[in-house]
Design a protein around this motif. Structure first.
Motif, short mmCIF file in Angstrom:
data_model
loop_
_atom_site.label_atom_id
_atom_site.label_comp_id
_atom_site.label_asym_id
_atom_site.label_seq_id
_atom_site.Cartn_x
_atom_site.Cartn_y
_atom_site.Cartn_z
N THR A 73 0.86 -1.18 0.00
CA THR A 73 0.00 0.00 0.00
C THR A 73 0.89 1.23 0.00
N LEU A 74 0.55 2.20 -0.85
CA LEU A 74 1.23 3.49 -0.86
C LEU A 74 0.26 4.52 -0.30
N GLY A 75 0.75 5.38 0.58
CA GLY A 75 -0.04 6.47 1.13
C GLY A 75 0.43 7.79 0.55
N VAL A 76 -0.49 8.52 -0.05
CA VAL A 76 -0.15 9.77 -0.74
C VAL A 76 -0.97 10.92 -0.16
N ILE A 77 -0.29 12.03 0.14
CA ILE A 77 -0.96 13.25 0.56
C ILE A 77 -0.74 14.27 -0.54
N GLY A 78 -1.83 14.73 -1.15
CA GLY A 78 -1.71 15.71 -2.23
C GLY A 78 -2.95 15.69 -3.08
N ALA A 79 -2.98 16.56 -4.08
CA ALA A 79 -4.14 16.67 -4.97
C ALA A 79 -5.40 16.91 -4.15
N GLY A 80 -5.24 17.65 -3.04
CA GLY A 80 -6.38 18.05 -2.22
C GLY A 80 -6.88 17.02 -1.24
N SER A 81 -6.25 15.84 -1.17
CA SER A 81 -6.76 14.80 -0.30
C SER A 81 -5.64 13.84 0.12
N CYS A 82 -6.04 12.72 0.73
CA CYS A 82 -5.13 11.64 1.10
C CYS A 82 -5.62 10.38 0.39
N TYR A 83 -4.68 9.61 -0.14
CA TYR A 83 -5.04 8.44 -0.93
C TYR A 83 -4.31 7.21 -0.45
N ILE A 121 -6.94 18.68 1.96
CA ILE A 121 -5.53 19.04 2.13
C ILE A 121 -5.29 20.39 1.47
N THR A 122 -4.71 21.31 2.22
CA THR A 122 -4.47 22.65 1.69
C THR A 122 -3.00 22.90 1.35
N SER A 123 -2.10 22.08 1.89
CA SER A 123 -0.70 22.17 1.48
C SER A 123 -0.07 20.79 1.62
N GLU A 124 0.85 20.49 0.72
CA GLU A 124 1.49 19.18 0.71
C GLU A 124 2.76 19.20 1.55
N PRO A 125 3.14 18.04 2.11
CA PRO A 125 4.40 17.97 2.86
C PRO A 125 5.58 18.30 1.95
N GLU A 126 6.57 18.98 2.50
CA GLU A 126 7.78 19.32 1.76
C GLU A 126 8.99 18.84 2.54
N TYR A 127 10.12 18.68 1.85
CA TYR A 127 11.35 18.28 2.52
C TYR A 127 12.54 18.85 1.77
N VAL A 128 13.70 18.79 2.40
CA VAL A 128 14.96 19.16 1.75
C VAL A 128 15.92 18.00 1.90
N LYS A 129 16.84 17.88 0.97
CA LYS A 129 17.89 16.87 1.05
C LYS A 129 19.07 17.50 1.77
N THR A 130 19.55 16.80 2.78
CA THR A 130 20.60 17.37 3.63
C THR A 130 21.99 16.86 3.30
N TYR A 131 22.11 16.10 2.21
CA TYR A 131 23.42 15.61 1.82
C TYR A 131 23.94 16.41 0.63
N ASN A 132 25.12 16.10 0.17
CA ASN A 132 25.81 16.79 -0.90
C ASN A 132 24.89 17.08 -2.10
N GLU A 133 24.79 18.36 -2.46
CA GLU A 133 23.86 18.80 -3.50
C GLU A 133 24.19 18.19 -4.87
#
Length: 149
Positions: A73-83, A121-133
Motif C-alpha cells: 500500500t502506498l499512502g499519498v498526501i496531495g491533490a487536495g486529499s489523502c489516498y 488538504i491545503t498544502s502538501e508535505p515538503e522536505y529538503v535533502k541534507t546531503y551533498n547537493e
C-alpha cells in the motif's frame, strides 16, 4: 467497492506522482508478518494510471518484504486529499550505478480517497535533502531515468 474507490490513478494523481514527493510505503514484514512503514520519494506514476515505479536501496527491508509478499500500500498526501493506493509489486534485479538500486514496479489495483469526512488538504508535505547537493542531483538523474522507462 464504494464510490470513492477506483482501479486506476486519476490524471491529477499521475501528474502529482512524478517524483520528489513524500509517499508512505506499507509492506508486510517478511519475518514478523506485521505491517512495516517506510517513506519513498523516488517515485513515478506512469501515464494511464495503472503503473507506479519507485526505487529502493538494493538491501532495504522493504525489498525483502516485497519479495516475500508483493501486496503493498502506498499512502499519498496531495491533490487536495489523502489516498491509499493498493497494488501488487515486483522487484528488479540489482541495478548498479552510483549506488545499487532495485526498481519496484507496482500494478495498481485500487485507489481510495481516505481523507476524513469534510477534510481537504491545503498544502502538501515538503522536505529538503541534507546531503551533498551535486550527489543528490546525480542520484536523482540516474533514478528518474530508470523509473520513467
Amino acid at each position: 467497492m464504494s464510490n470513492n474507490n477506483t482501479t486506476t490513478l486519476s490524471p491529477e494523481l499521475v501528474n502529482l506522482l512524478q517524483g520528489e514527493k513524500i509517499v508512505s510505503l506499507v509492506t508486510m514484514d517478511a519475518e514478523t508478518k506485521k505491517p512495516n512503514l517506510t517513506i519513498v520519494s523516488w517515485l513515478v506514476a506512469h501515464e494511464g494510471g495503472k503503473v507506479i515505479k519507485f526505487a529502493l536501496g538494493h538491501k532495504g527491508t522493504s525489498v525483502t518484504n516485497i519479495q516475500a509478499n508483493p501486496e503493498i500500500t502506498l499512502g499519498v498526501i496531495g491533490a487536495g486529499s489523502c489516498y491509499s493506493i493498493r497494488g501488487n509489486a515486483s522487484i528488479s534485479e540489482i541495478i548498479e550505478k552510483t549506488m545499487k538500486y532495485r526498481v519496484v514496479t507496482v500494478e495498481v489495483e485500487e485507489v481510495e480517497d481516505i481523507i476524513f469526512y469534510g477534510g481537504q488538504i491545503t498544502s502538501e508535505p515538503e522536505y529538503v535533502k541534507t546531503y551533498n547537493e551535486e550527489l543528490a542531483k546525480k542520484l536523482d538523474a540516474e533514478v528518474y531515468e530508470m523509473l520513467k522507462q
